[in-house]
Structures are given as structure tokens and as C-alpha cells.
Design an enzyme around this catalytic site. Structure first.
Site, PDB file in Angstrom:
ATOM      1  N   ILE A  88      21.411 -26.613  10.411  1.00  0.00           N
ATOM      2  CA  ILE A  88      23.053 -27.055  10.538  1.00  0.00           C
ATOM      3  C   ILE A  88      23.623 -25.999  11.470  1.00  0.00           C
ATOM      4  O   ILE A  88      24.437 -26.482  12.501  1.00  0.00           O
ATOM      5  CB  ILE A  88      23.782 -26.432   9.233  1.00  0.00           C
ATOM      6  CG1 ILE A  88      23.309 -27.702   8.178  1.00  0.00           C
ATOM      7  CG2 ILE A  88      25.415 -26.692   9.436  1.00  0.00           C
ATOM      8  CD1 ILE A  88      23.594 -27.465   6.688  1.00  0.00           C
TER       9      ILE A  88
ATOM     10  N   ASP B 135      20.237 -14.270  12.968  1.00  0.00           N
ATOM     11  CA  ASP B 135      19.182 -15.104  12.116  1.00  0.00           C
ATOM     12  C   ASP B 135      17.869 -14.216  12.362  1.00  0.00           C
ATOM     13  O   ASP B 135      17.349 -13.779  13.416  1.00  0.00           O
ATOM     14  CB  ASP B 135      19.082 -16.516  12.450  1.00  0.00           C
ATOM     15  CG  ASP B 135      18.297 -17.293  11.420  1.00  0.00           C
ATOM     16  OD1 ASP B 135      17.271 -16.860  11.161  1.00  0.00           O
ATOM     17  OD2 ASP B 135      18.598 -18.386  11.253  1.00  0.00           O
TER      18      ASP B 135
ATOM     19  N   CYS C 134      23.628 -19.499   6.514  1.00  0.00           N
ATOM     20  CA  CYS C 134      22.522 -19.105   6.010  1.00  0.00           C
ATOM     21  C   CYS C 134      22.549 -19.483   4.690  1.00  0.00           C
ATOM     22  O   CYS C 134      23.342 -19.706   4.185  1.00  0.00           O
ATOM     23  CB  CYS C 134      22.390 -17.529   6.118  1.00  0.00           C
ATOM     24  SG  CYS C 134      24.031 -16.791   5.212  1.00  0.00           S
TER      25      CYS C 134
ATOM     26  N   THR D 188      30.558 -22.954   4.879  1.00  0.00           N
ATOM     27  CA  THR D 188      30.107 -24.329   4.662  1.00  0.00           C
ATOM     28  C   THR D 188      28.727 -23.906   3.990  1.00  0.00           C
ATOM     29  O   THR D 188      28.228 -24.907   3.559  1.00  0.00           O
ATOM     30  CB  THR D 188      30.080 -25.435   5.611  1.00  0.00           C
ATOM     31  OG1 THR D 188      29.251 -24.722   6.646  1.00  0.00           O
ATOM     32  CG2 THR D 188      31.497 -25.437   6.104  1.00  0.00           C
ATOM     33  N   SER D 189      28.438 -22.604   3.598  1.00  0.00           N
ATOM     34  CA  SER D 189      27.168 -22.344   3.340  1.00  0.00           C
ATOM     35  C   SER D 189      27.010 -22.533   1.673  1.00  0.00           C
ATOM     36  O   SER D 189      26.550 -23.346   1.150  1.00  0.00           O
ATOM     37  CB  SER D 189      26.647 -21.241   3.834  1.00  0.00           C
ATOM     38  OG  SER D 189      25.459 -20.409   3.210  1.00  0.00           O
ATOM     39  N   ARG D 190      27.262 -21.140   1.020  1.00  0.00           N
ATOM     40  CA  ARG D 190      27.197 -21.018  -0.271  1.00  0.00           C
ATOM     41  C   ARG D 190      28.476 -20.143  -0.676  1.00  0.00           C
ATOM     42  O   ARG D 190      28.316 -19.115   0.225  1.00  0.00           O
ATOM     43  CB  ARG D 190      25.975 -20.773  -1.116  1.00  0.00           C
ATOM     44  CG  ARG D 190      24.948 -22.030  -0.928  1.00  0.00           C
ATOM     45  CD  ARG D 190      25.337 -22.811  -1.854  1.00  0.00           C
ATOM     46  NE  ARG D 190      24.371 -23.899  -2.208  1.00  0.00           N
ATOM     47  CZ  ARG D 190      24.343 -25.311  -1.635  1.00  0.00           C
ATOM     48  NH1 ARG D 190      25.311 -25.367  -0.662  1.00  0.00           N
ATOM     49  NH2 ARG D 190      23.505 -25.952  -1.551  1.00  0.00           N
TER      50      ARG D 190
ATOM     51  N   ASP E 169      34.295 -24.413   2.167  1.00  0.00           N
ATOM     52  CA  ASP E 169      33.683 -25.712   1.691  1.00  0.00           C
ATOM     53  C   ASP E 169      33.237 -25.293   0.332  1.00  0.00           C
ATOM     54  O   ASP E 169      32.869 -26.234  -0.206  1.00  0.00           O
ATOM     55  CB  ASP E 169      32.783 -26.420   2.477  1.00  0.00           C
ATOM     56  CG  ASP E 169      32.668 -27.754   2.333  1.00  0.00           C
ATOM     57  OD1 ASP E 169      33.706 -28.404   1.497  1.00  0.00           O
ATOM     58  OD2 ASP E 169      31.567 -28.197   2.185  1.00  0.00           O
TER      59      ASP E 169
ATOM     60  N   GLU F  90      32.329 -22.071  -7.762  1.00  0.00           N
ATOM     61  CA  GLU F  90      32.823 -23.359  -7.867  1.00  0.00           C
ATOM     62  C   GLU F  90      32.265 -24.414  -9.028  1.00  0.00           C
ATOM     63  O   GLU F  90      32.757 -25.397  -9.179  1.00  0.00           O
ATOM     64  CB  GLU F  90      32.524 -23.944  -6.431  1.00  0.00           C
ATOM     65  CG  GLU F  90      30.809 -24.285  -6.318  1.00  0.00           C
ATOM     66  CD  GLU F  90      30.594 -24.801  -4.878  1.00  0.00           C
ATOM     67  OE1 GLU F  90      30.963 -24.528  -3.797  1.00  0.00           O
ATOM     68  OE2 GLU F  90      29.612 -25.766  -4.823  1.00  0.00           O
TER      69      GLU F  90
ATOM     70  N   HIS G  16      33.345 -28.407  -1.430  1.00  0.00           N
ATOM     71  CA  HIS G  16      31.931 -28.859  -1.167  1.00  0.00           C
ATOM     72  C   HIS G  16      31.844 -30.377  -0.666  1.00  0.00           C
ATOM     73  O   HIS G  16      31.119 -30.873  -1.304  1.00  0.00           O
ATOM     74  CB  HIS G  16      31.216 -28.657  -2.505  1.00  0.00           C
ATOM     75  CG  HIS G  16      29.803 -28.145  -1.966  1.00  0.00           C
ATOM     76  ND1 HIS G  16      29.240 -27.256  -2.636  1.00  0.00           N
ATOM     77  CD2 HIS G  16      29.032 -28.443  -1.012  1.00  0.00           C
ATOM     78  CE1 HIS G  16      27.952 -26.930  -2.150  1.00  0.00           C
ATOM     79  NE2 HIS G  16      27.731 -27.929  -1.250  1.00  0.00           N
TER      80      HIS G  16
HETATM   81  P1  NAI Z   1      17.951 -24.089   7.185  1.00  0.00           P
HETATM   82  O1  NAI Z   1      16.904 -23.683   6.132  1.00  0.00           O
HETATM   83  O2  NAI Z   1      17.401 -25.048   8.096  1.00  0.00           O
HETATM   84  O3  NAI Z   1      18.527 -22.727   7.905  1.00  0.00           O
HETATM   85  C1  NAI Z   1      18.948 -21.768   7.326  1.00  0.00           C
HETATM   86  C2  NAI Z   1      18.892 -20.551   8.337  1.00  0.00           C
HETATM   87  O4  NAI Z   1      19.232 -19.343   7.710  1.00  0.00           O
HETATM   88  C3  NAI Z   1      17.438 -20.236   8.660  1.00  0.00           C
HETATM   89  O5  NAI Z   1      17.060 -20.139  10.162  1.00  0.00           O
HETATM   90  C4  NAI Z   1      16.887 -18.791   8.098  1.00  0.00           C
HETATM   91  O6  NAI Z   1      16.065 -18.184   8.989  1.00  0.00           O
HETATM   92  C5  NAI Z   1      18.448 -18.377   8.157  1.00  0.00           C
HETATM   93  N1  NAI Z   1      18.629 -17.146   7.221  1.00  0.00           N
HETATM   94  C6  NAI Z   1      18.017 -16.728   6.371  1.00  0.00           C
HETATM   95  N2  NAI Z   1      18.362 -15.464   5.787  1.00  0.00           N
HETATM   96  C7  NAI Z   1      19.404 -15.082   6.607  1.00  0.00           C
HETATM   97  C8  NAI Z   1      20.147 -14.045   6.720  1.00  0.00           C
HETATM   98  N3  NAI Z   1      20.045 -13.009   5.757  1.00  0.00           N
HETATM   99  N4  NAI Z   1      20.765 -13.777   7.881  1.00  0.00           N
HETATM  100  C9  NAI Z   1      21.043 -14.869   8.654  1.00  0.00           C
HETATM  101  N5  NAI Z   1      20.580 -15.970   8.572  1.00  0.00           N
HETATM  102  C10 NAI Z   1      19.483 -16.199   7.582  1.00  0.00           C
HETATM  103  O7  NAI Z   1      19.100 -24.540   6.365  1.00  0.00           O
HETATM  104  P2  NAI Z   1      20.208 -25.607   6.783  1.00  0.00           P
HETATM  105  O8  NAI Z   1      20.114 -26.913   6.392  1.00  0.00           O
HETATM  106  O9  NAI Z   1      20.839 -25.277   8.087  1.00  0.00           O
HETATM  107  O10 NAI Z   1      21.338 -25.391   5.566  1.00  0.00           O
HETATM  108  C11 NAI Z   1      21.860 -23.974   5.691  1.00  0.00           C
HETATM  109  C12 NAI Z   1      22.789 -23.761   4.203  1.00  0.00           C
HETATM  110  O11 NAI Z   1      23.822 -24.613   4.293  1.00  0.00           O
HETATM  111  C13 NAI Z   1      21.905 -24.039   3.129  1.00  0.00           C
HETATM  112  O12 NAI Z   1      21.022 -23.012   2.539  1.00  0.00           O
HETATM  113  C14 NAI Z   1      23.155 -24.536   1.863  1.00  0.00           C
HETATM  114  O13 NAI Z   1      23.378 -23.406   1.504  1.00  0.00           O
HETATM  115  C15 NAI Z   1      24.301 -25.040   3.002  1.00  0.00           C
HETATM  116  N6  NAI Z   1      24.505 -26.335   3.005  1.00  0.00           N
HETATM  117  C16 NAI Z   1      26.000 -26.606   2.684  1.00  0.00           C
HETATM  118  C17 NAI Z   1      26.326 -28.037   2.329  1.00  0.00           C
HETATM  119  C18 NAI Z   1      27.655 -28.365   2.083  1.00  0.00           C
HETATM  120  O14 NAI Z   1      27.932 -29.478   1.761  1.00  0.00           O
HETATM  121  N7  NAI Z   1      28.584 -27.516   2.287  1.00  0.00           N
HETATM  122  C19 NAI Z   1      25.268 -29.104   2.529  1.00  0.00           C
HETATM  123  C20 NAI Z   1      24.011 -28.631   2.859  1.00  0.00           C
HETATM  124  C21 NAI Z   1      23.657 -27.358   3.077  1.00  0.00           C
END
Ligand code: NAI
Length: 346
Positions: A155, A174, A205, A232-234, A258, A263, A295
Site C-alpha cells: 500500500i 521502513d 506499517c 489507514t493502517s491500524r 480510517d 474501533e 475502516h
Molecule cells: P505490507 O506487508 O505489504 O507492508 C507493510 C510494510 O510495513 C512492510 O514494508 C514492512 O517492512 C513495513 N514495516 C514493518 N514494521 C515497520 C515499522 N516499525 N516501521 C515502518 N515500517 C514498518 O502490508 P500492506 O498490504 O501495505 O498493508 C499495510 C497495512 O495496512 C496492513 O498491515 C493493515 O494494517 C493496513 N490495511 C488497512 C486497510 C483498511 O481498510 N484501512 C486494508 C488493508 C490493510
């Protein structure tokens, strides 16, 4: 295979049914969230499918295991609501949908940025009331601004690409750098540097022990006055109480959320006729410069179809003993601790 599908919403049923035409799993649709109180509904179901508000903590997993469940098929990418270690101890396989549409969430994050900046939500209401004055609606050009992206996975990378297209200087943090981001000119920096230089900060993240309350009071005070913060993460990546304190002082320019720490009791439900008991959330909603969506970052036709398809194929693969390791949730997916002065593991 019989699958208890918790937290099912009306818009998900037809997508799951369509994805299940050939596989013919027996889908038991349950409106209830998975919790200690509802776990018995999955009795004798070898598979359980859950969403982000469901509780797959250790006690719930132990009950599921005792009832015969051996697979948890997540209808999400994030898995912070699952006790992964306990699942591994019990021999329960946990599969997720790692990439259903990074564009859906990335575009939502950028939508929050543009709305906060140009105040579309306020302008919409004003014009409908025949108030055509512009006072209070002034924004800024994204072109030339510094945007900080924390987490450049699937993302975050799309967000970097969109913001690069806007003419932003994109800074990123990252622990694992993305060659695609570097190739598009993203500059990887330490967190402290990102905080002090960014006009806009967007969080992408995952929620892990290392990222819980990553955006703490200390981190916020290191950010530029007037910064725009997008999550939009958690929810728990931000310390919401610290965020409110900074909003009251006027240190933060605007916030787009988001996701929210607590939540689980609020989102995905119609509570319009109820009294909100969460005072922290209620306070957050009083700020004119805070925009909250419930969300819905993932909520596009493409993403929801992909979630349904992968959930069903995960169940089929599990049944056949041909699990796709890329979809498996295991301890190795829990990212290393972030470097930086503002980390606060809890
Ligand atoms: P991904 O696994 O492809 O990328 C996550 C990135 O965060 C990785 O590159 C990882 O190295 C990095 N990371 C890990 N620990 C870190 C830290 N301490 N500091 C900085 N970066 C760090 O995951 P993706 O698909 O990009 O999703 C990211 C997050 O988005 C998910 O974990 C989820 O919580 C959230 N999400 C939210 C949605 C929504 O509807 N709002 C839907 C889908 C995901």
C-alpha cells in the site's frame, strides 16, 4: 468443508457465494463477531473465516481448537487480531489475503489528504445551503510539499507513486527498503528526520508490538507544526490520547483516520440511534480538522471480490494440503522493531 463465516455483511454474501460456485464449501454465515461469547457457533466447523473486528485471542483459539477448527481464513491482510503464536502452538493454520488491492487503501488515504486539504466535506454542505463564501476553505498545493510515508510495502508503495505524481518530495521510513520506491525517487530517512521534514505523514506499517503507539506524544512533538497526519493502517499505531492533546494545542494541522484504536465496539455497525460510550472517540469527532471514515479503505468492488476469491481458494488449498505459503500468517511475518526515538513498545 464447513466454514463458519463470522461478521458477515450483506455486501459480502453474494461475493463469497460467487467465489464458492465450484469449490462448494458449506458456508455458515454468521452476523455475530467472533468472541468468547460466540465461539460455540463454530462448533465442529473445520474452518472459520473472520474479519478485522473479530477476536482471535488465545482463549478463543483454544475453544475453536477444542471444537475441531483447524483453519482460520482471514478476510483481511492485517492479522493483529489473531494470537499467531497460540495458533501455531495449537496447530491451527492461519491464512490471510495479503494483497487484494493496495490501490483501494492507497487511494482512500490520498482521498483523505485531498478532502482535509481542500475541505470538500465542508464545501459540499455550504453549497447545498447556498453559502458560496470561501472563508475557511483555503488549502495548499501538494506540489513541492514533503510527504512522509511510514511503511512502504504494497500500500505504501502505491501512496508513494501517487504523491510522486502530485510533485511531492517523498520521504519514507521502513526497516525493509523497497527498490521500486527508491527507483521512483523516494528518499529513505530515519523516523526523526521524516517527522521533522514532512508536511504530510501517512501511516502504512502493520500493527505489531514495535509499531503500537509509534505515533506517541514524543513523536508528535517532533513533527512540524501544522502537519497533516493520515492513518489507514491500524488505529493503535497512534496513541489517540496523545493525538487529542496535540490537536487541542494546535500543533497538528489536520488528521485523517480510517482506523481507530478501539474501533471494535464502533465500526461496521449502524449506531446512529445510540449514545456513544467511548469518550475518547467522541472528543476526536469534535475537532473541525479531523476527518474520520469507518475502516472503509479496503471497500472497493475490486478489493472485495479479490478478498472473497482468495478466502475461498485459501480454504480449498488447505483442504487439499496445498496451502500457498505466501498467504500463511506466521511469526516470520511479524516485522522487526523500528529504529527511531519515538518507538514505544507496549
Ligand atoms: P505490507 O506487508 O505489504 O507492508 C507493510 C510494510 O510495513 C512492510 O514494508 C514492512 O517492512 C513495513 N514495516 C514493518 N514494521 C515497520 C515499522 N516499525 N516501521 C515502518 N515500517 C514498518 O502490508 P500492506 O498490504 O501495505 O498493508 C499495510 C497495512 O495496512 C496492513 O498491515 C493493515 O494494517 C493496513 N490495511 C488497512 C486497510 C483498511 O481498510 N484501512 C486494508 C488493508 C490493510
Amino acid at each position: 468443508m464447513k466454514i463458519a463465516v463470522y461478521s458477515i455483511k450483506p455486501y459480502e454474501k453474494p461475493l463469497l457465494d460467487a467465489a464458492n460456485v465450484e469449490a462448494k464449501h458449506e458456508l455458515l454465515f454468521l452476523a455475530a463477531q467472533l468472541s468468547a461469547a460466540t465461539v460455540d457457533l463454530a462448533l465442529k466447523c473445520p474452518a472459520v473465516s473472520i474479519f478485522v473486528g473479530d477476536d482471535a485471542s488465545a482463549p478463543v483459539l483454544r475453544c475453536l481448537h477444542a471444537g475441531g477448527t483447524r483453519l482460520i481464513a482471514l478476510r483481511s491482510a492485517g492479522f493483529n487480531h489473531v494470537d499467531v503464536e497460540e495458533a501455531a502452538r495449537l496447530g491451527i493454520t492461519v491464512l490471510r489475503v495479503p494483497a487484494y488491492s493496495p490501490h483501494a487503501v492507497a487511494e482512500h488515504a490520498v482521498g483523505l489528504m485531498l478532502t482535509l486539504n481542500r475541505k470538500f466535506h465542508r464545501a459540499f454542505n455550504r453549497v447545498r445551503e447556498q453559502n458560496f463564501a470561501l472563508d475557511g476553505l483555503m488549502g495548499f498545493d501538494f506540489n513541492g510539499k514533503a510527504a512522509g510515508v511510514i511503511g512502504t510495502g504494497k500500500i505504501g508503495e502505491v501512496v508513494c507513486r501517487i504523491l510522486t505524481g502530485f510533485g511531492c518530495r517523498v520521504l519514507a521510513f521502513d526497516p525493509v527498503q523497497s527498490p521500486e520506491c527508491t527507483a521512483m525517487g523516494v528518499e529513505y530517512v530515519e523516523l526523526a528526520d521524516l517527522y521533522s521534514r514532512s508536511d504530510v505523514i501517512s501511516l502504512h506499517c502493520p500493527l505489531t508490538p514495535a509499531t503500537r503507539h509509534l505515533v506517541s506524544a514524543g513523536a508528535i512533538s517532533a513533527m512540524k507544526p501544522g502537519v497533516m497526519l493520515i492513518n489507514t493502517s491500524r488505529g493503535a499505531v497512534i496513541d489517540t490520547r496523545a493525538l487529542i492533546a496535540a490537536l487541542k494545542k494546535g500543533h497538528i494541522g489536520s488528521v485523517g483516520l480510517d482506523v481507530y484504536e478501539e474501533e471494535g465496539d464502533l465500526f461496521f455497525k449502524d449506531l446512529s440511534a445510540e449514545v456513544i460510550q467511548d469518550d475518547v472517540f467522541a472528543r476526536l469527532m469534535t475537532f473541525p480538522n479531523v476527518l474520520i471514515t469507518a475502516h472503509q479503505g479496503f471497500f472497493t468492488r475490486e478489493a472485495c471480490t479479490a478478498i472473497a476469491t482468495t478466502t475461498i481458494s485459501n480454504a480449498t488449498d488447505f483442504e487439499r494440503g496445498t496451502v500457498n505459503d505466501a498467504n500463511r500468517v506466521g511469526a516470520r511475518l511479524i516485522a522487526p522493531a523500528a529504529a527511531g526515538p519515538s518507538d514505544r513498545a507496549r
